[in-house]
Design a protein around this motif. Structure first.
Motif, PDB file in Angstrom:
ATOM      1  N   GLN A 101       0.363   4.824  -4.254  1.00 14.17           N
ATOM      2  CA  GLN A 101      -1.583   5.260  -4.342  1.00 14.17           C
ATOM      3  C   GLN A 101      -2.081   4.345  -6.173  1.00 14.17           C
ATOM      4  O   GLN A 101      -1.237   4.423  -6.510  1.00 14.17           O
TER       5      GLN A 101
ATOM      6  N   ASP B  87      12.650  -3.496   9.443  1.00 15.50           N
ATOM      7  CA  ASP B  87      12.683  -2.437   9.129  1.00 15.50           C
ATOM      8  C   ASP B  87      13.384  -2.084   7.674  1.00 15.50           C
ATOM      9  O   ASP B  87      14.180  -2.255   7.023  1.00 15.50           O
ATOM     10  N   ALA B  88      11.961  -1.055   6.815  1.00 12.95           N
ATOM     11  CA  ALA B  88      12.645  -1.666   4.800  1.00 12.95           C
ATOM     12  C   ALA B  88      14.052  -0.340   5.083  1.00 12.95           C
ATOM     13  O   ALA B  88      14.188  -0.257   4.092  1.00 12.95           O
TER      14      ALA B  88
ATOM     15  N   GLY C 116       1.123  -1.201  -0.109  1.00 11.80           N
ATOM     16  CA  GLY C 116       0.297   0.109  -0.095  1.00 11.80           C
ATOM     17  C   GLY C 116       1.427   1.620  -0.142  1.00 11.80           C
ATOM     18  O   GLY C 116       1.909   1.319   0.154  1.00 11.80           O
ATOM     19  N   PHE C 117       0.273   2.461  -0.007  1.00 11.86           N
ATOM     20  CA  PHE C 117       0.971   3.867   0.058  1.00 11.86           C
ATOM     21  C   PHE C 117       1.537   3.965   1.343  1.00 11.86           C
ATOM     22  O   PHE C 117       1.407   3.907   2.679  1.00 11.86           O
TER      23      PHE C 117
ATOM     24  N   ASN D 196       6.797  -4.390   8.158  1.00 17.21           N
ATOM     25  CA  ASN D 196       7.753  -3.135   8.383  1.00 17.21           C
ATOM     26  C   ASN D 196       7.251  -2.916   9.849  1.00 17.21           C
ATOM     27  O   ASN D 196       5.530  -1.325   9.615  1.00 17.21           O
ATOM     28  N   ARG D 197       6.955  -2.278  10.826  1.00 15.84           N
ATOM     29  CA  ARG D 197       6.841  -1.570  11.850  1.00 15.84           C
ATOM     30  C   ARG D 197       7.300  -0.169  11.813  1.00 15.84           C
ATOM     31  O   ARG D 197       8.254   0.218  12.091  1.00 15.84           O
ATOM     32  N   PHE D 198       6.219   0.653  11.875  1.00 15.91           N
ATOM     33  CA  PHE D 198       6.050   1.467  12.200  1.00 15.91           C
ATOM     34  C   PHE D 198       6.595   2.433  13.892  1.00 15.91           C
ATOM     35  O   PHE D 198       6.654   3.142  14.536  1.00 15.91           O
TER      36      PHE D 198
ATOM     37  N   VAL E 206       4.235   2.287   2.914  1.00  5.71           N
ATOM     38  CA  VAL E 206       4.382   1.262   3.763  1.00  5.71           C
ATOM     39  C   VAL E 206       5.704   1.364   3.086  1.00  5.71           C
ATOM     40  O   VAL E 206       6.600   0.174   4.463  1.00  5.71           O
ATOM     41  N   GLY E 207       6.814   1.439   2.454  1.00  6.74           N
ATOM     42  CA  GLY E 207       8.218   1.832   2.895  1.00  6.74           C
ATOM     43  C   GLY E 207       8.976   1.183   1.647  1.00  6.74           C
ATOM     44  O   GLY E 207       9.772   0.678   1.402  1.00  6.74           O
ATOM     45  N   LYS E 208       8.595   0.962   0.594  1.00 13.64           N
ATOM     46  CA  LYS E 208       8.743  -0.204  -0.367  1.00 13.64           C
ATOM     47  C   LYS E 208       9.979   0.800  -1.104  1.00 13.64           C
ATOM     48  O   LYS E 208      11.018   0.597  -1.425  1.00 13.64           O
ATOM     49  N   THR E 209      10.349   2.554  -0.931  1.00 10.75           N
ATOM     50  CA  THR E 209      10.679   3.021  -2.323  1.00 10.75           C
ATOM     51  C   THR E 209      12.251   2.805  -0.717  1.00 10.75           C
ATOM     52  O   THR E 209      13.987   2.692  -0.902  1.00 10.75           O
TER      53      THR E 209
HETATM   54  N1  GTP Z   1       9.593   5.081  11.543  1.00 13.44           N
HETATM   55  C1  GTP Z   1       9.810   4.373  10.385  1.00 13.44           C
HETATM   56  N2  GTP Z   1       9.620   4.738   9.510  1.00 13.44           N
HETATM   57  C2  GTP Z   1       9.557   4.399   8.253  1.00 13.44           C
HETATM   58  C3  GTP Z   1       9.758   3.619   8.271  1.00 13.44           C
HETATM   59  N3  GTP Z   1       9.836   2.945   6.491  1.00 13.44           N
HETATM   60  C4  GTP Z   1       9.965   3.662   5.766  1.00 13.44           C
HETATM   61  N4  GTP Z   1       9.664   4.987   6.799  1.00 13.44           N
HETATM   62  C5  GTP Z   1       9.351   6.371   6.335  1.00 13.44           C
HETATM   63  O1  GTP Z   1       8.287   5.765   5.781  1.00 13.44           O
HETATM   64  C6  GTP Z   1       8.321   6.357   5.037  1.00 13.44           C
HETATM   65  C7  GTP Z   1       7.787   6.381   3.826  1.00 13.44           C
HETATM   66  O2  GTP Z   1       8.322   5.494   2.850  1.00 13.44           O
HETATM   67  P1  GTP Z   1       8.423   5.442   1.409  1.00 13.44           P
HETATM   68  O3  GTP Z   1       9.710   4.178   1.298  1.00 13.44           O
HETATM   69  O4  GTP Z   1       8.510   6.817   0.689  1.00 13.44           O
HETATM   70  O5  GTP Z   1       7.131   4.434   1.329  1.00 13.44           O
HETATM   71  P2  GTP Z   1       6.561   4.171  -0.094  1.00 13.44           P
HETATM   72  O6  GTP Z   1       5.488   2.863   0.228  1.00 13.44           O
HETATM   73  O7  GTP Z   1       7.716   3.776  -1.360  1.00 13.44           O
HETATM   74  O8  GTP Z   1       5.917   5.294  -0.763  1.00 13.44           O
HETATM   75  P3  GTP Z   1       4.546   5.404  -2.109  1.00 13.44           P
HETATM   76  O9  GTP Z   1       5.217   4.672  -3.155  1.00 13.44           O
HETATM   77  O10 GTP Z   1       3.575   6.209  -2.245  1.00 13.44           O
HETATM   78  O11 GTP Z   1       3.653   4.332  -2.007  1.00 13.44           O
HETATM   79  C8  GTP Z   1       9.220   7.194   4.680  1.00 13.44           C
HETATM   80  O12 GTP Z   1       9.701   8.936   5.372  1.00 13.44           O
HETATM   81  C9  GTP Z   1      10.325   6.392   4.984  1.00 13.44           C
HETATM   82  O13 GTP Z   1      11.410   7.046   5.947  1.00 13.44           O
HETATM   83  C10 GTP Z   1       9.966   2.544   9.230  1.00 13.44           C
HETATM   84  O14 GTP Z   1      10.088   1.418   9.481  1.00 13.44           O
HETATM   85  N5  GTP Z   1       9.501   3.451  10.405  1.00 13.44           N
END
Ligand code: GTP
Ligand code: MG
Length: 199
Positions: A97, A173-174, A29-30, A145-147, A32-35
């Motif tokens: 998204q 932890d991504a 999902g949006f 990926n636990r925030f 979640v930490g993929k990038t």
């Molecule tokens: N606290 C915390 N923050 C995280 C974690 N993983 C990712 N983040 C933060 O969460 C935000 C979103 O992460 P992205 O990697 O951009 O997520 P994404 O899934 O690629 O997002 P979209 O491509 O928009 O769907 C970033 O600011 C990361 O630094 C985590 O395990 N813990």
């Protein structure tokens, strides 16, 4: 668009002996930490198609749970890991998204398997990813990926997602390379097990 192809000094050239490219997709999902995952494990500065999120996205994009997020992936993330002299792993991070989900089926083409990233605050956002992967018959593992250091246990998440017992499910932890490497190793082991089972 911020299509960073990296600073040349940070690039690791592709080995001349490389013959086989293996493709893995990171979905979920949006926000979640993929990038983050692709950036954490890639040996090249990843190609990233991040755009600043603007007011125009309000009401369209579900930003309620990701209030601190400033950018979003509008095409895909691309990273690389050299496994050995011949085999190269290519990582594709999907856009999260809903308005970009039409890209997913093309990203799946030629992939060996996938990682589904789950945010425990929005487990239901993973249903679409799992549904598409099952539709394509593509093997996957699920990484949580636990925030926050709380939330449902892995067993509760397995139940909520109706995951079969043989589908690997683990915490990660991504942002951490070692943690993401473990997720990829788990996927490769799962793929190997499935391949050994096929006559
Ligand atoms: N606290 C915390 N923050 C995280 C974690 N993983 C990712 N983040 C933060 O969460 C935000 C979103 O992460 P992205 O990697 O951009 O997520 P994404 O899934 O690629 O997002 P979209 O491509 O928009 O769907 C970033 O600011 C990361 O630094 C985590 O395990 N813990
Ligand atoms: Mg992204």
């Amino acid at each position: 668009m911020d299509s960073r192809v990296s600073d040349p000094a940070a690039r690791t050239p592709l080995s001349g002996t490389a013959t086989t490219g293996l493709k893995i997709v990171i979905v979920g999902g949006f926000g979640v930490g993929k990038t983050s995952l692709v950036s954490a494990v890639s040996e090249i500065s990843p190609l990233s198609t991040e755009e600043i999120m603007t007011q125009a996205g309000v009401g369209v994009d579900d930003i309620a749970q990701v209030r601190d997020k400033r950018t979003t992936t509008v095409a895909f993330d691309f990273g690389r890991i050299t496994l050995n002299a011949e085999n190269i792993l290519y990582l594709f991070g999907a856009p999260g998204q809903e308005r970009f989900w039409f890209l997913w089926d093309q990203l799946f083409a030629g992939s060996l398997g996938a990682v589904v990233l789950v945010d425990t605050r929005r487990v239901e956002d993973s249903w679409y990813a799992i549904d598409r992967l099952e539709h394509h018959g593509m093997p996957f593992v699920v990484a949580v990926n636990r925030f926050e250091n709380r939330g449902p246990s892995l067993e509760q998440i397995r139940d909520a997602l109706s995951l079969a017992p043989e589908i690997p499910l683990l915490d990660c932890d991504a942002r951490l390379r070692e943690s993401c490497k473990l997720v990829l190793i788990t996927l490769v082991r799962h793929l190997t097990r499935l391949a050994e089972r096929t006559p």
